[in-house]
Scaffold this active site. Structure first.
Site, PDB file in Angstrom:
ATOM      1  N   SER A 112       0.828  -1.215   0.000  1.00 24.58           N
ATOM      2  CA  SER A 112       0.000   0.000   0.000  1.00 24.58           C
ATOM      3  C   SER A 112       0.859   1.260   0.000  1.00 24.58           C
ATOM      4  O   SER A 112       0.488   2.274  -0.594  1.00 24.58           O
ATOM      5  CB  SER A 112      -0.925   0.009   1.220  1.00 24.58           C
ATOM      6  OG  SER A 112      -1.824  -1.067   1.151  1.00 24.58           O
ATOM      7  N   ALA A 114       4.098   1.322  -1.179  1.00 33.47           N
ATOM      8  CA  ALA A 114       4.818   1.321  -2.459  1.00 33.47           C
ATOM      9  C   ALA A 114       3.952   1.918  -3.565  1.00 33.47           C
ATOM     10  O   ALA A 114       4.460   2.590  -4.468  1.00 33.47           O
ATOM     11  CB  ALA A 114       5.243  -0.093  -2.825  1.00 33.47           C
ATOM     12  N   ARG A 115       2.670   1.699  -3.492  1.00 32.40           N
ATOM     13  CA  ARG A 115       1.753   2.222  -4.512  1.00 32.40           C
ATOM     14  C   ARG A 115       1.626   3.741  -4.458  1.00 32.40           C
ATOM     15  O   ARG A 115       1.077   4.368  -5.360  1.00 32.40           O
ATOM     16  CB  ARG A 115       0.379   1.572  -4.362  1.00 32.40           C
ATOM     17  CG  ARG A 115       0.418   0.093  -4.672  1.00 32.40           C
ATOM     18  CD  ARG A 115      -0.848  -0.613  -4.239  1.00 32.40           C
ATOM     19  NE  ARG A 115      -0.624  -2.043  -4.176  1.00 32.40           N
ATOM     20  CZ  ARG A 115      -1.428  -2.954  -4.684  1.00 32.40           C
ATOM     21  NH1 ARG A 115      -2.535  -2.575  -5.319  1.00 32.40           N
ATOM     22  NH2 ARG A 115      -1.158  -4.228  -4.560  1.00 32.40           N
ATOM     23  N   VAL A 136      17.144  -0.626  10.704  1.00 34.26           N
ATOM     24  CA  VAL A 136      17.185   0.664  10.015  1.00 34.26           C
ATOM     25  C   VAL A 136      16.501   0.523   8.663  1.00 34.26           C
ATOM     26  O   VAL A 136      16.727  -0.430   7.925  1.00 34.26           O
ATOM     27  CB  VAL A 136      18.628   1.188   9.867  1.00 34.26           C
ATOM     28  CG1 VAL A 136      18.696   2.347   8.890  1.00 34.26           C
ATOM     29  CG2 VAL A 136      19.155   1.638  11.218  1.00 34.26           C
ATOM     30  N   GLU A 138      15.558   2.228   4.943  1.00 31.14           N
ATOM     31  CA  GLU A 138      16.136   3.117   3.932  1.00 31.14           C
ATOM     32  C   GLU A 138      14.990   3.619   3.059  1.00 31.14           C
ATOM     33  O   GLU A 138      14.598   2.969   2.103  1.00 31.14           O
ATOM     34  CB  GLU A 138      17.160   2.346   3.104  1.00 31.14           C
ATOM     35  CG  GLU A 138      18.265   1.722   3.934  1.00 31.14           C
ATOM     36  CD  GLU A 138      18.694   0.359   3.433  1.00 31.14           C
ATOM     37  OE1 GLU A 138      18.111  -0.148   2.452  1.00 31.14           O
ATOM     38  OE2 GLU A 138      19.611  -0.207   4.038  1.00 31.14           O
ATOM     39  N   TYR A 171      25.690 -12.818  13.467  1.00 24.45           N
ATOM     40  CA  TYR A 171      26.006 -11.386  13.494  1.00 24.45           C
ATOM     41  C   TYR A 171      26.489 -10.915  14.865  1.00 24.45           C
ATOM     42  O   TYR A 171      27.434 -10.145  14.966  1.00 24.45           O
ATOM     43  CB  TYR A 171      24.775 -10.580  13.059  1.00 24.45           C
ATOM     44  CG  TYR A 171      25.132  -9.184  12.625  1.00 24.45           C
ATOM     45  CD1 TYR A 171      25.629  -8.940  11.354  1.00 24.45           C
ATOM     46  CD2 TYR A 171      24.996  -8.114  13.489  1.00 24.45           C
ATOM     47  CE1 TYR A 171      25.981  -7.662  10.950  1.00 24.45           C
ATOM     48  CE2 TYR A 171      25.342  -6.828  13.100  1.00 24.45           C
ATOM     49  CZ  TYR A 171      25.839  -6.615  11.824  1.00 24.45           C
ATOM     50  OH  TYR A 171      26.190  -5.348  11.434  1.00 24.45           O
TER      51      TYR A 171
END
EC number: 3.5.4.13
Length: 193
Positions: A112, A114-115, A136, A138, A171
């Protein structure tokens, strides 16, 4: 094979997987757990450097990064962060995640969003086995209008995939882990490569 909702809940119940604060059942669906936007951001101050030579001397890269990254911006509960078209910003999830040595996580942005042009996680959507900390984000606004982002809004979804065996170099035990335990919108540490 990715964990289904029942498996995610079981891993949370027995402590193999930790998400703090623990998401309510309605935010665990199918094969994902919804995550929310935290209140910490960083932006790029592009006018302070002509370019960053990513393969240049480490000290020069570190100095350039220091010039172009803002200090961390912390929003109040009712404040919004405005991401303008063509801008990149860093943010952080509200939730802190701890993965065991035999589980890898994947972060996907919401369709939703991204649209509307919002890329939530431009790259590196893998969360390594042994990860501990906030994630984090981006952000990039590829749309035509500024977008108001508010702390607490649903921003993405995590899925989890068991490994064939525990990682030999998770990690949290790596000496070269640059973002170990991050809680804020940590800037790039490419100069540590």
């Amino acid at each position: 094979m990715r964990l289904c909702d029942r498996d995610i809940e079981a891993w949370l119940d027995d402590g193999r997987l930790s998400i703090t604060p623990r998401p309510p059942q309605e935010r665990i669906s199918g094969a994902t757990v919804d995550v929310r936007l935290g209140n910490r951001f960083r932006v790029f101050q592009g006018h302070t450097a002509a370019y960053i030579d990513l393969s240049g001397p480490k000290q020069e890269v570190a100095e350039a990064l220091e010039r172009v990254m803002s200090d961390e911006i912390q929003l109040g509960e009712d404040e919004a962060f405005f991401l303008h078209p063509g801008e990149l910003a860093l943010a952080v999830t509200y939730e802190s995640v701890t993965l065991p040595d035999d589980l890898v996580g994947w972060l996907d942005g919401r369709s939703s969003l991204a649209r509307l042009g919002l890329m939530v996680h431009v790259t590196a959507h893998r969360i390594d086995p042994g990860w501990q900390g906030c994630i984090v984000l981006e952000f990039f606004n590829s749309g035509k209008l500024p977008l108001a982002l508010r702390p607490g809004m649903l921003i993405g979804a995590l899925s989890f995939e068991p490994l064939s065996a525990p990682a030999a170099r998770p990690y949290n035990r790596r000496e070269d882990a640059k973002y170990k335990g991050q809680q804020g919108a940590v800037a790039s540490r490419i100069d540590k490569d």
